[in-house]
Write a protein that holds these residues in place. Structure first.
Motif, PDB file in Angstrom:
ATOM      1  N   ASP A   1       0.848  -1.193   0.000  1.00  0.00           N
ATOM      2  CA  ASP A   1       0.000   0.000   0.000  1.00  0.00           C
ATOM      3  C   ASP A   1       0.882   1.241   0.000  1.00  0.00           C
ATOM      4  O   ASP A   1       1.981   1.237   0.567  1.00  0.00           O
ATOM      5  CB  ASP A   1      -0.896   0.027   1.242  1.00  0.00           C
ATOM      6  N   ASP A   2       0.400   2.306  -0.621  1.00  0.00           N
ATOM      7  CA  ASP A   2       1.133   3.566  -0.564  1.00  0.00           C
ATOM      8  C   ASP A   2       1.178   4.050   0.883  1.00  0.00           C
ATOM      9  O   ASP A   2       0.245   3.826   1.662  1.00  0.00           O
ATOM     10  CB  ASP A   2       0.445   4.622  -1.420  1.00  0.00           C
TER      11      ASP A   2
ATOM     12  N   SER B   1       0.672   6.396   3.887  1.00  0.00           N
ATOM     13  CA  SER B   1      -0.358   7.410   4.135  1.00  0.00           C
ATOM     14  C   SER B   1       0.303   8.742   4.487  1.00  0.00           C
ATOM     15  O   SER B   1       1.477   8.795   4.879  1.00  0.00           O
ATOM     16  CB  SER B   1      -1.270   6.972   5.283  1.00  0.00           C
ATOM     17  N   SER B   2      -0.459   9.812   4.350  1.00  0.00           N
ATOM     18  CA  SER B   2       0.071  11.133   4.689  1.00  0.00           C
ATOM     19  C   SER B   2       0.417  11.218   6.167  1.00  0.00           C
ATOM     20  O   SER B   2       1.401  11.865   6.550  1.00  0.00           O
ATOM     21  CB  SER B   2      -0.937  12.216   4.317  1.00  0.00           C
ATOM     22  N   GLU B   3      -0.371  10.524   7.008  1.00  0.00           N
ATOM     23  CA  GLU B   3      -0.096  10.528   8.448  1.00  0.00           C
ATOM     24  C   GLU B   3       1.228   9.816   8.747  1.00  0.00           C
ATOM     25  O   GLU B   3       2.037  10.296   9.555  1.00  0.00           O
ATOM     26  CB  GLU B   3      -1.231   9.847   9.220  1.00  0.00           C
ATOM     27  N   GLU B   4       1.458   8.681   8.078  1.00  0.00           N
ATOM     28  CA  GLU B   4       2.710   7.944   8.281  1.00  0.00           C
ATOM     29  C   GLU B   4       3.902   8.762   7.806  1.00  0.00           C
ATOM     30  O   GLU B   4       4.946   8.795   8.464  1.00  0.00           O
ATOM     31  CB  GLU B   4       2.664   6.611   7.524  1.00  0.00           C
TER      32      GLU B   4
END
Length: 277
Positions: free
Chosen positions: A237-238, A240-243
């Motif tokens: 999975d790409d 995430s912006s949070e990660e």
């Protein structure tokens, strides 16, 4: 410089077995040599430039040599700690070209001879093979100065050297021929090295001779490990912006901590010096 210093350095595999065999010393040392080579060439010191270019060329082949399945674990360590001599080029090439990928490349486009030709030209300069490779002949002057024609001659040799090493690393680790979305999948924490972004792979391929690329691509397509690694990256999975934001915060924190530790170390050194005085 971008390809020789940064992108090529990212091509050696970083799996545990490879790292335990040789680590990254030959490749990191080679990146320093390419910096010195270009620095000397820009400064008009062409013989010194070729000396460092030869060292760069040799070090990548040495790293490839120790990564070979035919190289026993522990052999590189003896070399790394200075207990074992650097292998002669003839022995190095003999071992590499016993491997199926290298042997096939040699049959198809005389890869071993191409390596020897570049190494031979650079060695002639380093070993002072007569007037044609004297300082005055290389500088086109009797004192160090920048000369555009001499500089272009150096760039031609630099291009050939990088292209040879790129092809050799593609034979060792075919996954580098695939541009992969590493930042998109891993953010700031990708595997240490061994994988390239699409733009990096595209640039690297520009240094490899066009008539060699179809064979190298065929090797990559048929390499089970390369296909498995490619699937591993693409199936993730790409991030995430949070990660990604969390990675940025952790990176900034680690940078501050390193700076703090460096400042503390500098202060302690100063205090120790004052105490001795």
């Amino acid at each position: 410089m971008l390809v020789g210093y940064q992108i090529l350095f990212e091509t050696p595999p970083s799996d545990l077995e490879s790292v335990l065999k040789v680590g990254f010393h030959p490749f990191s040392e080679a990146t320093t040599d390419i910096c010195y080579a270009v620095f000397h060439a820009v400064s008009g010191s062409y013989k010194s430039a070729y000396h460092h270019l030869r060292s760069f060329f040799e070090l990548y082949l040495i790293g490839n040599f120790f990564l070979s399945p035919n190289s026993p674990r522990g052999e590189a360590l003896e070399w790394l700690v200075g207990e074992k001599d650097t292998p002669f080029m003839s022995r190095l090439l003999d071992r590499l070209f016993k491997e199926p990928n290298f042997a096939a490349a040699d049959r198809l486009f005389g890869f071993k001879k191409e390596i020897s030709k570049v190494y031979g030209r650079l060695s002639s300069i380093v070993h002072n093979k007569g007037i044609p490779v004297a300082h005055q002949a290389l500088n086109l002057s009797n004192y160090p100065r920048f000369n555009i024609n001499a500089f272009k001659g150096f760039l031609d040799e630099l291009h050939d050297a990088i292209g040879i090493e790129a092809a050799a690393m593609a034979l060792r680790s075919p996954i580098i021929l695939y541009g992969l979305p590493m930042m998109q999948k891993f953010g700031l924490n990708p595997p240490l090295c061994g994988f390239l972004e699409e733009w990096e792979s595209t640039l690297l391929r520009e240094f490899i001779r066009p008539d060699w690329l179809p064979f190298l691509d065929e090797i990559a397509v048929n390499d089970v490990r390369a296909q498995a690694e490619r699937e591993f990256v693409l199936s993730r999975d790409d991030i995430s912006s949070e990660e990604y934001e969390q990675q940025c915060r952790e990176f900034e924190e680690s940078t501050r901590e390193m700076k703090k530790n460096a400042e503390t170390s500098e202060l302690l050194d100063l205090l120790n010096k004052n105490n001795k005085d």
